[in-house]
Design an enzyme around this catalytic site. Structure first.
Site, PDB file in Angstrom:
ATOM      1  N   LYS A 228       0.703  -1.238   0.109  1.00  0.00           N
ATOM      2  CA  LYS A 228       0.039   0.003   0.053  1.00  0.00           C
ATOM      3  C   LYS A 228       0.945   1.033  -0.141  1.00  0.00           C
ATOM      4  CE  LYS A 228      -3.808   2.136   0.364  1.00  0.00           C
ATOM      5  NZ  LYS A 228      -3.383   3.073  -0.775  1.00  0.00           N
TER       6      LYS A 228
ATOM      7  N   GLN B  42       7.336   3.847   3.894  1.00  0.00           N
ATOM      8  CA  GLN B  42       5.915   3.542   4.267  1.00  0.00           C
ATOM      9  C   GLN B  42       5.696   2.111   4.870  1.00  0.00           C
ATOM     10  OE1 GLN B  42       3.824   5.581   1.413  1.00  0.00           O
ATOM     11  NE2 GLN B  42       2.397   5.254   2.801  1.00  0.00           N
TER      12      GLN B  42
ATOM     13  N   GLY C 107      -2.541   8.058  -4.454  1.00  0.00           N
ATOM     14  CA  GLY C 107      -1.911   9.481  -5.093  1.00  0.00           C
ATOM     15  C   GLY C 107      -0.621   9.616  -4.199  1.00  0.00           C
ATOM     16  N   ASP C 108       0.142  10.805  -4.707  1.00  0.00           N
ATOM     17  CA  ASP C 108       1.341  11.282  -4.115  1.00  0.00           C
ATOM     18  C   ASP C 108       1.549  12.467  -4.837  1.00  0.00           C
ATOM     19  OD1 ASP C 108       3.441  10.431  -1.614  1.00  0.00           O
ATOM     20  OD2 ASP C 108       4.683  11.415  -3.237  1.00  0.00           O
TER      21      ASP C 108
ATOM     22  N   LYS D  75       5.613   3.612   8.331  1.00  0.00           N
ATOM     23  CA  LYS D  75       4.289   4.397   8.606  1.00  0.00           C
ATOM     24  C   LYS D  75       3.068   3.653   8.697  1.00  0.00           C
ATOM     25  CE  LYS D  75       3.940   7.552   5.316  1.00  0.00           C
ATOM     26  NZ  LYS D  75       3.904   8.309   4.127  1.00  0.00           N
TER      27      LYS D  75
ATOM     28  N   LYS E  60       5.173   1.635  -3.229  1.00  0.00           N
ATOM     29  CA  LYS E  60       5.001   2.923  -3.829  1.00  0.00           C
ATOM     30  C   LYS E  60       5.559   2.888  -5.148  1.00  0.00           C
ATOM     31  CE  LYS E  60       4.674   7.303  -2.077  1.00  0.00           C
ATOM     32  NZ  LYS E  60       4.243   7.897  -0.838  1.00  0.00           N
TER      33      LYS E  60
END
Ligand code: GLU
Length: 448
Positions: A93, A114, A168-169, A117, A129
């Site tokens: 994810k 990530q 998104g990013d 996190k 990612k």
């Protein structure tokens, strides 16, 4: 008895050799593993099972060609990436970044971050990612659509609601997620809502997802201030950036009674002493897709600076919400000298290692990105939950869940740091708490 420092140095050497030239990835790995010595001492089985070595190696990395045709008929070739870093806690994810600076290094550092996190959210999500070196600036909607369709024509093979769930990013928002989902649906013949998050609430997206990263970074700052018997109300704040994270950090700061005096984009920053007008920023950035410079056309008492640093302006609360390594040693010194009391990272890895060290050793309460900006991905996990149950929650309910998650993350980091005699060191607390969560799941699965 393992010599933990020597072991960690050896691991870091291997990471550097195996990933030559990937400076941001090295930086992200170093920042995490240098805090894990006390954990290896306390739990030697993590060392015996080589959990750190395994956690530093991505499970898989996909690199692909993305050809597309612009409005004039010219052919362009970009490079696409998707890195699945760790799936111990759930499907991969993490977001997609479209920006000309994107390299495999960028995606690996982001995917590595990530891992920790996502574990901190306490929700069942692994880490990944992706993205491309495509530059969306000044491209028409049709060009963006053709690029997204070409990107998804390869990406669709590698993702799925149980496998890997992008979002998104930087450079990927509602519009891009729409085009990507449309192409996925068309190729696979499946309306698989849970394959992407950050969707529009009109077709399966979660309310609050758009606001979540910015709101979450402010909630985290609020929790850090509470420990010090302080609050956000009445404080002067600076938020760097003016994209999705920055806009909603500004919004929540204003809701909580703060005054935000500056924000920026890659061209420069604006300083509006009486307080930024958020509606103008939203109109410029979300609707007209213009540069922040245009803000001064609407507000003659505001200043635009193409040179210098946004952090030169005195503030009590700082939220770096632009991009990695945007805040260096000089800026950190200035923030400390100007009496800043809290810094909450909305962007991923916005402080250089030197800046982070200075801030950590100052009186500033320092909320590291892995903890402070986890609200975005946490709300993505709430979106997956709603998609799986074919439900849609209200804004209020979702925001309350987000706030609760951010409070829990804060508590988790705070308590973990205390357990290791590092009270107030949220960075160490975040790294250790999340590492243990991922490590325990990995141990349960055996050597895989
Ligand atoms: N790109 C965001 C992040 O850095 C969100 C990822 C997601 O929602 O999956 O955490």
């Amino acid at each position: 008895m393992v010599n933990t420092d020597a072991r960690i140095n050896e691991i870091y050497d291997v990471v550097q050799k195996r990933n030559p030239g990937e400076k941001e990835f090295h930086q992200a790995v170093k920042e995490v593993i240098e805090t894990l010595g006390p954990v290896l001492k306390k739990h030697p089985h993590y060392a015996e099972q080589k959990i750190i070595e395994r956690i530093c190696e991505p499970e898989r990395q996909v690199i692909f060609r993305v050809p597309w045709v612009d409005d004039k008929g010219e052919v362009h070739i970009n490079r696409g990436f998707r890195v699945g870093f760790n799936s111990a806690l759930g499907p991969y994810k993490g977001g997609l970044r479209f920006h000309p600076s994107v390299l495999l290094d960028t995606i690996k550092f982001l995917a590595f971050e990530q891992t920790f996190k996502n574990a901190l959210t306490g929700l069942p999500i692994g880490s990944g990612k992706g993205g491309s070196d495509f530059n969306p600036r000044d491209r028409s909607d049709n060009e963006i659509m053709r690029f997204c369709q070409s990107f998804m024509t390869e990406l669709y093979r590698h993702i799925g609601e149980m496998t890997d769930v992008p979002a998104g990013d930087i450079g990927v928002g509602l519009r891009e997620i729409g085009f990507l989902f449309g192409q996925y649906k068309r190729i696979t013949n499946r309306y698989e809502s849970g394959v992407l998050t950050g969707k529009s609430p009109t077709w399966g997206g979660a309310l609050v997802r758009k606001e979540a990263t910015g709101y979450g970074a402010v909630f985290f700052a609020e929790e850090m201030l509470k420990v010090r018997d302080q609050s956000i109300e009445g404080k002067t704040c600076i938020v760097s950036g003016s994209g999705n994270v920055a806009i909603y950090a500004i919004e929540k700061l204003i809701h909580l009674g703060a005054k935000v005096v500056a924000c920026s984009d890659s061209g420069g920053y604006i300083y509006h002493k009486s307080g930024i007008n958020l509606e103008t920023v939203k109109q410029l950035k979300e609707v007209e897709r213009k540069r922040i410079k245009a803000y001064v056309n609407e507000h003659s008492d505001a200043e635009y600076h193409a040179e210098g640093s946004i952090w030169d302006i005195p503030c009590e609360i700082a939220l770096p919400c632009a991009t990695q390594n945007e805040l260096g040693e000089e800026a950190a010194k200035t923030l400390i000298d100007n009496g800043c009391i809290a810094l909450s990272e909305g962007a991923n890895m916005p402080c250089t290692p030197e800046a982070a060290r200075l801030i950590q050793h100052s009186k500033i309460a320092y909320g590291p990105a892995k903890a402070a900006n986890a609200g975005g991905v946490a709300t993505s996990a709430l979106e997956m939950q709603q998609n799986a149950s074919r439900d849609a929650w209200t804004f209020e309910h979702t925001e309350n869940r987000l706030r609760e998650i951010m409070c829990n993350i804060h508590q988790d980091c705070y308590e973990t740091a205390k357990e290791f005699d590092l009270e107030g060191n949220y960075a160490a607390g975040a790294n250790i708490a999340s590492f243990r969560r991922v490590a325990d799941a990995m141990l349960a699965f055996g050597v895989i």
